[in-house]
Enzyme design. Structure first.
Site, mmCIF file in Angstrom:
data_model
loop_
_atom_site.group_PDB
_atom_site.id
_atom_site.type_symbol
_atom_site.label_atom_id
_atom_site.label_comp_id
_atom_site.label_asym_id
_atom_site.label_seq_id
_atom_site.Cartn_x
_atom_site.Cartn_y
_atom_site.Cartn_z
ATOM 1 N N GLU A 119 32.507 12.004 -29.600
ATOM 2 C CA GLU A 119 33.176 13.266 -29.278
ATOM 3 C C GLU A 119 32.695 13.825 -27.937
ATOM 4 O OE1 GLU A 119 32.951 15.945 -32.609
ATOM 5 O OE2 GLU A 119 34.323 14.715 -33.814
ATOM 6 N N GLU A 266 35.564 8.990 -38.679
ATOM 7 C CA GLU A 266 34.948 9.939 -39.604
ATOM 8 C C GLU A 266 36.037 10.714 -40.327
ATOM 9 O OE1 GLU A 266 32.241 12.639 -37.702
ATOM 10 O OE2 GLU A 266 31.073 11.053 -36.742
#
Length: 499
Positions: A119, A266
């Site tokens: 991220e 995820e």
């Protein structure tokens, strides 16, 4: 995960070339922020018992990679964000990283991909300029080792980089990142890699202020009139997860990339939260993860790409009690540090990975009120043709007491059920057996399914008698007494979608 500014219908109908070369899989992320982190050997033992064949590590820990060697488990290793700068500025540093963390373990450890940072665009934007150089340097090192086909490189993105994510056909990436996203997608395309995406319907639901129904976030069935319909494509969306994934597909096609598959690195739901997180419950976590696993393994794909695999890693294997932040941050795991399940997944019949209720912690026992003669006949069959080791039921042994047909039959039924890998139809015994999640162990009598770690598949041809078969009536030699009785979801659904 955020809502999306207008795309043309032509884009939403564009022909795509995303392929379905591989079957979808479910993997698990392994975080290590635990005060009592299990040893690598214990971790691998749990993975094996759950038949988890894909894992993602947040680093390249040597001890963990050694423990995973010769297991066949497919491993994604990661370059932590704090190592990006050094790797992104030096081809030599990247080559050394690959030599130390990949070449010294492969192929004994089945490393299949490298997750470069995590991220970065949303959490560490200052490092964004070195992200792609780091990926290219690492790829060059793989090419030098002739491993570029076996080991893929990508970087996980938060779905928050997608703007206006509902309807999905209007989705686009935050244009601030176009100068990076375009060459990044070119790299993924040229290396036959995939876009890694973190998808968290929990956060979309929590931040939607009631716009997103809980059932929609949890994959629960919705009546047709409650489904979200993309007005541009007329595609129906029955869950948040699919809508986010399709938003990413459309965002890529907005930049003229139509053949890059998506891998969800995820996704999950917390089982516990503080007073401001009322929907972080074990029931909701159970529902979400159970439905997610079924959805992925059924290879249904998404409305935009039906039948195309969207392999997904559940966040996460263990509850991480050392993670900072709200209570929910510490409670995303499927297991506690002792390997005990946080809740029992509802997965019977959905495959093998994490199946039959998370840790194999289901038990086959005598049905309450079952006919005693039929119970005795079923017990005789289990200890005879069923090839169950019933020595523990002999007088003086651990499971002799209580000396009842119900107790003895329950032990024998459970032993057979786990001996057969809890396969469908192996807990029936002409209707006198039933499955329960309550551990039947007592005193020194430990039932075969206790702890959920010992169930194994066998090639035995003996199948438990079903309601359509005849139970053997041979005498087992056992006597019995009386019976004892069991981020604003980018999916902002246009006006009235859920009215």
């Amino acid at each position: 995960m955020k809502i999306i500014g207008l795309l043309l219908l032509a884009i939403s109908l564009a022909v795509t070339a995303v392929s379905a070369d591989e079957a979808a899989f479910i993997g698990v992320n392994i975080g290590t922020s635990l005060s009592d982190m299990p040893s690598p050997t214990q971790v691998v033992s749990l993975l094996k018992s759950q038949q988890i064949r894909h894992v993602r590590l947040y680093d390249s820990d040597r001890a963990m990679l050694l423990a995973l060697a010769n297991t066949g488990i497919r491993v994604t290793v990661s370059v932590p964000n704090d190592q990006l700068l050094a790797i992104g500025q030096s081809n030599l540093t990247a080559a050394n990283w690959v030599s130390r963390n990949i070449l010294s373990h492969y192929p004994a450890t089945n490393i299949t991909s490298i997750s470069v940072g995590t991220e970065v665009l949303s959490t560490l934007p200052n490092a964004a300029p070195v992200l792609l150089p780091a990926m290219k340097f690492l790829h060059s090192a793989l090419v030098a080792a002739n491993l570029q086909s076996q080991i893929k490189l990508s970087t996980p993105h938060s779905s928050s980089i997608i703007l206006d994510s509902f309807p999905p056909s209007q989705a686009f990436f935050n244009r601030t990142w176009d100068p990076l996203m375009v060459p990044l997608l070119q790299f993924l395309q040229s290396t036959n890699s995939f876009l890694m995406l973190n998808v968290y319907p929990y956060y979309d639901y929590m931040q939607s202020n009631g716009v997103i129904p809980l059932d929609y976030a949890l994959f629960r069935p919705l009546p047709p009139n409650k489904e979200a319909v993309d007005p541009n494509t007329l595609l129906h969306y029955t869950n948040v997860f699919d809508a986010i994934v399709d938003a990413a597909y459309f965002a890529m096609s907005y930049l003229n990339f139509t053949n890059i598959p998506i891998q969800v690195t995820e996704s999950g739901w917390p089982s516990k939260g503080d007073s401001s997180e009322p929907d972080a419950t074990s029931d909701n976590a159970n529902t979400y993860n159970s439905n997610l696993i079924r959805h992925v393994l059924n290879s249904t794909g998404t409305p935009k790409h039906p039948g195309i695999a969207v392999s997904t890693y559940i966040y996460e294997l263990y509850n991480e009690d050392l993670r900072p932040g709200p209570v929910s941050e510490k409670n995303w795991g499927l297991f506690d540090s002792n390997g005990v399940p946080v809740y029992t997944l509802h997965l019977t019949g959905s495959g093998t990975v994490l199946a039959n209720d998370t840790t194999n912690q289901t038990y086959c026992v005598a049905r309450e009120g079952a006919d005693r003669k039929m119970l005795q006949a079923a017990l005789d069959w289990a200890c005879g043709p069923g090839k169950v080791d019933c020595s523990s039921l002999l007088q003086g042994q651990a499971c002799y007491e209580p000396d009842t047909v119900v107790s003895h039959a329950s032990y024998a039924f459970d032993a057979y059920y786990h001996r057969m890998g809890m396969a469908d139809g192996t807990c029936d015994f002409n209707g006198v057996a039933t499955i329960t999640t309550t551990d039947q162990s007592h005193g020194s009598c430990i039932f075969p399914g206790s702890g959920g770690r010992n169930g194994t598949f066998t090639n035995s041809t003996s199948l438990a008698p079903s309601t359509n078969s005849t139970v053997s009536g041979c005498d087992s030699g056992f006597s019995h007494l009386e019976d004892l009785r069991y981020v604003l979801f980018g999916l902002l659904l246009w006006s009235g979608v859920f009215l």
